[in-house]
Write a protein that holds these residues in place. Structure first.
Motif, PDB file in Angstrom:
ATOM      1  N   GLY A 236       0.812  -1.214   0.000  1.00  0.00           N
ATOM      2  CA  GLY A 236       0.000   0.000   0.000  1.00  0.00           C
ATOM      3  C   GLY A 236       0.845   1.263   0.000  1.00  0.00           C
ATOM      4  N   SER A 237       1.915   1.268   0.792  1.00  0.00           N
ATOM      5  CA  SER A 237       2.774   2.442   0.864  1.00  0.00           C
ATOM      6  C   SER A 237       3.464   2.719  -0.473  1.00  0.00           C
ATOM      7  CB  SER A 237       3.830   2.270   1.956  1.00  0.00           C
ATOM      8  OG  SER A 237       3.226   2.156   3.228  1.00  0.00           O
ATOM      9  N   LEU A 238       3.972   1.657  -1.117  1.00  0.00           N
ATOM     10  CA  LEU A 238       4.666   1.846  -2.389  1.00  0.00           C
ATOM     11  C   LEU A 238       3.705   2.251  -3.495  1.00  0.00           C
ATOM     12  CD1 LEU A 238       7.281  -1.067  -2.395  1.00  0.00           C
ATOM     13  CD2 LEU A 238       7.645   1.358  -1.902  1.00  0.00           C
ATOM     14  N   TYR A 239       2.489   1.715  -3.455  1.00  0.00           N
ATOM     15  CA  TYR A 239       1.498   2.102  -4.470  1.00  0.00           C
ATOM     16  C   TYR A 239       1.163   3.586  -4.339  1.00  0.00           C
ATOM     17  CZ  TYR A 239      -2.856   2.456  -7.072  1.00  0.00           C
ATOM     18  OH  TYR A 239      -3.844   2.842  -7.947  1.00  0.00           O
ATOM     19  N   ASP A 240       0.942   4.041  -3.101  1.00  0.00           N
ATOM     20  CA  ASP A 240       0.637   5.454  -2.875  1.00  0.00           C
ATOM     21  C   ASP A 240       1.816   6.336  -3.288  1.00  0.00           C
ATOM     22  OD1 ASP A 240      -1.799   4.693  -1.880  1.00  0.00           O
ATOM     23  OD2 ASP A 240      -1.208   4.861   0.233  1.00  0.00           O
ATOM     24  N   LEU A 241       3.015   5.881  -2.999  1.00  0.00           N
ATOM     25  CA  LEU A 241       4.205   6.651  -3.329  1.00  0.00           C
ATOM     26  C   LEU A 241       4.396   6.751  -4.837  1.00  0.00           C
ATOM     27  CD1 LEU A 241       6.438   8.147  -1.866  1.00  0.00           C
ATOM     28  CD2 LEU A 241       7.779   6.049  -1.834  1.00  0.00           C
ATOM     29  N   GLN A 242       4.189   5.638  -5.538  1.00  0.00           N
ATOM     30  CA  GLN A 242       4.326   5.645  -6.990  1.00  0.00           C
ATOM     31  C   GLN A 242       3.287   6.569  -7.629  1.00  0.00           C
ATOM     32  OE1 GLN A 242       4.338   1.750  -8.754  1.00  0.00           O
ATOM     33  NE2 GLN A 242       4.232   2.510 -10.849  1.00  0.00           N
ATOM     34  N   THR A 243       2.068   6.542  -7.106  1.00  0.00           N
ATOM     35  CA  THR A 243       1.013   7.423  -7.620  1.00  0.00           C
ATOM     36  C   THR A 243       1.368   8.888  -7.412  1.00  0.00           C
ATOM     37  OG1 THR A 243      -0.653   5.731  -7.145  1.00  0.00           O
ATOM     38  CG2 THR A 243      -1.430   7.987  -7.458  1.00  0.00           C
ATOM     39  N   GLU A 244       1.913   9.196  -6.238  1.00  0.00           N
ATOM     40  CA  GLU A 244       2.291  10.570  -5.932  1.00  0.00           C
ATOM     41  C   GLU A 244       3.422  11.048  -6.846  1.00  0.00           C
ATOM     42  OE1 GLU A 244       3.490  13.276  -2.003  1.00  0.00           O
ATOM     43  OE2 GLU A 244       3.144  11.112  -1.818  1.00  0.00           O
ATOM     44  N   MET A 245       4.392  10.165  -7.118  1.00  0.00           N
ATOM     45  CA  MET A 245       5.492  10.542  -8.011  1.00  0.00           C
ATOM     46  C   MET A 245       5.006  10.758  -9.439  1.00  0.00           C
ATOM     47  SD  MET A 245       8.622   8.094  -6.784  1.00  0.00           S
ATOM     48  CE  MET A 245       9.330   8.239  -5.145  1.00  0.00           C
ATOM     49  N   GLU A 246       4.121   9.898  -9.896  1.00  0.00           N
ATOM     50  CA  GLU A 246       3.602  10.040 -11.253  1.00  0.00           C
ATOM     51  C   GLU A 246       2.821  11.348 -11.390  1.00  0.00           C
ATOM     52  OE1 GLU A 246       1.418   6.433 -11.622  1.00  0.00           O
ATOM     53  OE2 GLU A 246       3.103   5.295 -12.450  1.00  0.00           O
ATOM     54  N   ARG A 247       2.076  11.703 -10.349  1.00  0.00           N
ATOM     55  CA  ARG A 247       1.355  12.976 -10.378  1.00  0.00           C
ATOM     56  C   ARG A 247       2.333  14.149 -10.378  1.00  0.00           C
ATOM     57  NH1 ARG A 247      -1.946  11.749  -6.719  1.00  0.00           N
ATOM     58  NH2 ARG A 247      -0.814  12.603  -4.920  1.00  0.00           N
ATOM     59  N   HIS A 248       3.421  14.017  -9.647  1.00  0.00           N
ATOM     60  CA  HIS A 248       4.451  15.052  -9.601  1.00  0.00           C
ATOM     61  C   HIS A 248       5.105  15.231 -10.970  1.00  0.00           C
ATOM     62  CE1 HIS A 248       7.408  17.635  -7.696  1.00  0.00           C
ATOM     63  NE2 HIS A 248       8.402  16.871  -8.086  1.00  0.00           N
ATOM     64  N   LEU A 249       5.254  14.139 -11.712  1.00  0.00           N
ATOM     65  CA  LEU A 249       5.882  14.204 -13.028  1.00  0.00           C
ATOM     66  C   LEU A 249       4.957  14.828 -14.073  1.00  0.00           C
ATOM     67  CD1 LEU A 249       7.653  10.718 -13.124  1.00  0.00           C
ATOM     68  CD2 LEU A 249       8.792  12.934 -13.326  1.00  0.00           C
ATOM     69  N   LYS A 250       3.639  14.751 -13.844  1.00  0.00           N
ATOM     70  CA  LYS A 250       2.674  15.283 -14.812  1.00  0.00           C
ATOM     71  C   LYS A 250       2.438  16.765 -14.556  1.00  0.00           C
ATOM     72  CE  LYS A 250       0.307  10.854 -15.467  1.00  0.00           C
ATOM     73  NZ  LYS A 250      -0.956  10.096 -15.263  1.00  0.00           N
ATOM     74  N   ASP A 251       3.491  17.547 -14.620  1.00  0.00           N
ATOM     75  CA  ASP A 251       3.405  18.986 -14.363  1.00  0.00           C
ATOM     76  C   ASP A 251       3.533  19.809 -15.628  1.00  0.00           C
ATOM     77  OD1 ASP A 251       6.035  18.491 -14.941  1.00  0.00           O
ATOM     78  OD2 ASP A 251       6.847  19.790 -13.373  1.00  0.00           O
ATOM     79  N   GLU A 252       3.542  19.134 -16.800  1.00  0.00           N
ATOM     80  CA  GLU A 252       3.676  19.800 -18.097  1.00  0.00           C
ATOM     81  C   GLU A 252       4.935  20.657 -18.170  1.00  0.00           C
ATOM     82  OE1 GLU A 252       0.054  21.886 -18.819  1.00  0.00           O
ATOM     83  OE2 GLU A 252      -1.099  20.051 -19.138  1.00  0.00           O
ATOM     84  N   ARG A 253       5.943  20.259 -17.390  1.00  0.00           N
ATOM     85  CA  ARG A 253       7.252  20.924 -17.398  1.00  0.00           C
ATOM     86  C   ARG A 253       7.159  22.424 -17.062  1.00  0.00           C
ATOM     87  NH1 ARG A 253      11.063  17.496 -19.673  1.00  0.00           N
ATOM     88  NH2 ARG A 253      10.184  15.698 -20.754  1.00  0.00           N
ATOM     89  N   ARG A 254       6.234  22.776 -16.199  1.00  0.00           N
ATOM     90  CA  ARG A 254       6.065  24.199 -15.867  1.00  0.00           C
ATOM     91  C   ARG A 254       7.314  24.773 -15.185  1.00  0.00           C
ATOM     92  NH1 ARG A 254       0.818  22.348 -14.593  1.00  0.00           N
ATOM     93  NH2 ARG A 254       1.434  22.071 -12.412  1.00  0.00           N
ATOM     94  N   GLY A 255       7.857  24.031 -14.211  1.00  0.00           N
ATOM     95  CA  GLY A 255       9.031  24.537 -13.509  1.00  0.00           C
ATOM     96  C   GLY A 255      10.242  24.665 -14.405  1.00  0.00           C
TER      97      GLY A 255
END
Length: 519
Positions: A236-255
C-alpha cells in the motif's frame, strides 16, 4: 560561468602567482606562526575569492573559508589579541601581511565553524570595490600560508559536503543567482528554502522504511519474528508513493519552462507584420522591416520579461513556397522552431480576411493548419493554450468593420484566442499583452502555489527511473521477493541521486529500530 573581464583575469592570475611563490619562501613559513597560529596550517585547504561579483562598485566582499581563515584575519586585520565577536562587523585597516602596508580600510566579519555558510571557519573582508584595492587584497591573501584561490562553486560545494545545503537547495541557490525575472526569483527562492528537498526527503524516508521491512521479511520471516501483514503494508505504501510521483511528473514541465524561459515563436505568411510585432514587443528595431516579401530569412531571437515571466521571443521567416534556396532554408527553420515552441503567435494580415465573420473564421482555420505542426493538425480542436491568433494591421480597416470582426470572431468556438492589433499605431497592444501574459502564466504556473514543481531535467530523469523501479517491485512481488526488493533499492538510489543523500547504514538503522530481531 561568464568569462571574467581582462582586468579581473589579471587580478586572479596575480593572486595565484603570489600563492605559488609564497609557499616556498622563508617569509611565508615564518608567517605561519603569525600571532601564535601554528605553521601546520600551511598544508590546509583554505580558499578565498571575490564573492560580490566583478566590476567597479562601492563595496566588494572577499570571502575566506577553511582552517587558515583565522590566520588571514589576524595577520591582515591586525588582531593581535582576541578575535571579534562572531557575525559582528568590525572596522579595521586591512594590511599586507608581508610589508605591513595598509591596503584599505574596511569591515571584517568572523564566522566560526559550524555557524557559517560552508560550515567551516570563515572570514569576510568588506572592502572598497576598485580594481586596485581588490587586486592588492587578493594578492595579500595569496601570501597567507595554507590558502589558495577558490574554484568555481567551491564555497557552495563545501556547504553541501558539510550538510548545510542539499543538492536541490544548491541548485535553487544557483537559479536564484541567475534569476532574471520575478517569477524565476520566486521559484528559485522556494527551492533554495528546501521545500522541494523536503518533499524528496519525505519520499526517501518512506522508501527506506519499505525497503527495511521487505529485507527484514526476507531474512527473518521463517523465524516468525516479523508481524503478519507487513508486506501488505509495504504494498500500500509503495502504491501510494508511486502514484504521488507520477502525479508530480505530470506537471507539463512548468518549472523547467519557468527556469529556462518560455519559447514564444512568431509565425505566419510573408508581410503579415511578424517582424513589426517583434520590434513592438521588444521596443527596439531588433528585426529589419520592409514591404518586400521574404525580408526575414533567419530566426531572430530576443529575451523579454513579460509580467515577471522569462520569454525567448523568436521572429521567423514568412511561410511560403519559394524558388530561392536561402528563403527555403529560412522557411524550414521557421517550421522547425514552431514545432519546438511553447506558444505560437500566428500573425495574419487583416486585409486578407473575408468581410463575413464565418468566412473569416474558415479562412483562419485553414491558415492555422498551414502554420501549426502536423501533430497538432490532427487534433479535433486547435491547442488554445499553445497558440494565439494576432490579426495585425487593423489600422487599415474601417473602425466599424474592425469592431464587428472583433466581436463576431470572439463568439466563434474552435479558434484560439484572437487579438486585433496595429503595430503601426499600437492600437489593441495592451489587450494583446494581457492575453499573452495570461497564456504564459498558464504555461509556467504560479511558482508560489501548490506543490513545488520540477525545475531540472535531471530531477525528471531520476524520478522516471524511480517510478520504473517501483514498477519492478509490483512485477516481482509475488514471484521473487528478492528481485522486488531490488526494485525498491533502485528506486531509493534514483531518488538519492536527486538529493545527494542515501546510504546503506540508514536502512540498517530502520531495521533495528522497527523490529526487535532476536526477541
Amino acid at each position: 560561468m561568464l568569462p571574467l573581464p581582462s582586468i579581473y583575469r589579471g587580478i586572479w592570475r596575480a593572486a595565484v602567482h603570489t600563492l605559488r611563490t609564497s609557499r616556498g619562501n622563508p617569509f611565508s613559513r615564518h608567517l605561519g606562526t603569525c600571532d601564535g597560529v601554528p605553521a601546520g596550517l600551511v598544508d590546509a585547504e583554505t580558499i578565498f575569492a571575490l564573492s560580490s561579483g566583478h566590476g567597479r562598485c562601492g563595496v566588494a566582499v572577499v570571502r575566506v573559508s577553511g582552517p587558515a581563515s583565522v590566520t588571514a584575519l589576524r595577520c591582515m586585520a591586525g588582531l593581535t589579541r582576541s578575535l571579534p565577536s562572531p557575525r559582528t562587523a568590525l572596522l579595521r585597516s586591512i594590511t599586507d601581511p608581508r610589508s605591513k602596508e595598509v591596503l584599505d580600510r574596511g569591515l571584517v566579519l568572523w564566522f566560526p565553524a559550524p555557524h557559517s555558510f560552508t560550515g567551516e571557519d570563515s572570514v569576510e573582508f568588506h572592502i572598497h570595490g576598485g580594481p586596485a584595492v581588490i587586486t592588492a587584497v587578493l594578492q595579500a591573501l595569496g601570501s597567507v600560508p595554507g590558502m589558495r584561490p577558490a574554484e568555481a562553486g567551491e564555497f557552495t560545494r563545501r556547504a553541501f559536503q558539510a550538510g548545510k545545503l542539499g543538492l536541490t537547495e544548491v541548485e535553487g541557490l544557483g537559479d536564484l543567482i541567475h534569476a532574471e525575472t520575478e517569477a524565476q526569483r520566486r521559484q528559485a527562492l522556494r527551492q533554495m528554502s528546501g521545500e522541494l528537498g523536503r518533499l524528496y526527503q519525505d519520499w526517501t524516508h518512506k522508501l527506506k522504511r519499505c525497503l527495511a521491512h521487505v529485507e527484514a521479511f526476507i531474512d527473518f520471516s521463517e523465524d516468525e519474528l516479523i508481524e503478519d501483514g507487513i508486506l501488505n503494508q509495504v504494498d500500500g505504501s509503495l502504491y501510494d508513493l508511486q502514484t504521488e510521483m507520477e502525479r508530480h511528473l505530470k506537471d507539463e514541465r512548468r518549472g523547467e519552462r519557468l527556469r529556462s524561459g518560455v519559447q514564444v515563436v512568431i509565425a505566419g505568411a510573408t508581410n503579415a507584420g511578424k517582424s513589426s510585432l517583434l520590434n513592438t514587443l521588444c521596443q527596439r528595431p531588433a528585426a529589419i522591416v520592409s514591404p518586400i516579401a521574404g525580408t526575414t530569412r533567419d530566426v531572430v531571437e530576443t529575451a523579454l520579461d513579460i509580467g515577471g515571466f522569462p520569454v525567448l521571443l523568436s521572429d521567423t521567416a514568412g511561410l511560403r513556397d519559394s524558388p530561392d534556396v536561402v528563403e527555403r532554408e529560412g522557411v524550414r527553420r521557421a517550421r522547425e522552431r514552431v514545432e519546438q515552441a511553447d506558444l505560437t503567435l500566428v500573425v495574419v494580415d487583416c486585409a486578407h480576411l473575408p468581410p463575413d465573420a464565418q468566412q473569416a473564421a474558415a479562412f483562419l482555420e485553414e491558415h492555422l493548419r498551414s502554420v501549426l505542426p502536423s501533430q497538432e493538425q490532427r487534433q479535433t480542436a486547435f491547442p488554445v493554450d499553445r497558440c494565439l491568433l494576432v490579426l495585425n494591421k487593423t489600422d487599415l480597416l474601417p473602425e466599424e468593420q474592425r469592431k464587428t470582426l472583433d466581436r463576431e470572431l470572439r463568439q466563434i468556438s474552435g479558434l484560439p484566442p484572437v487579438c486585433l492589433v496595429s503595430c503601426h499605431t499600437n492600437d489593441g497592444l495592451h489587450d494583446f499583452l494581457t492575453v499573452l501574459h495570461s497564456s504564459i502564466k498558464t504555461l509556467c504556473g504560479d511558482p508560489l502555489s501548490g506543490a513545488p514543481t520540477l525545475t531540472q531535467a535531471r530531477h525528471r530523469a531520476h524520478l522516471q527511473q524511480c517510478v520504473a523501479a517501483l514498477a519492478q517491485y509490483q512485477r516481482y512481488r509475488d514471484t521473487d521477493l528478492a528481485l522486488a526488493a531490488e526494485g525498491v533499492r533502485l528506486a531509493l538510489t534514483s531518488l538519492g541521486r536527486i538529493t545527494g543523500r542515501v546510504g546503506a547504514e540508514e536502512i540498517l538503522d530502520i531495521i533495528f529500530k522497527d523490529f526487535c530481531i532476536g526477541k
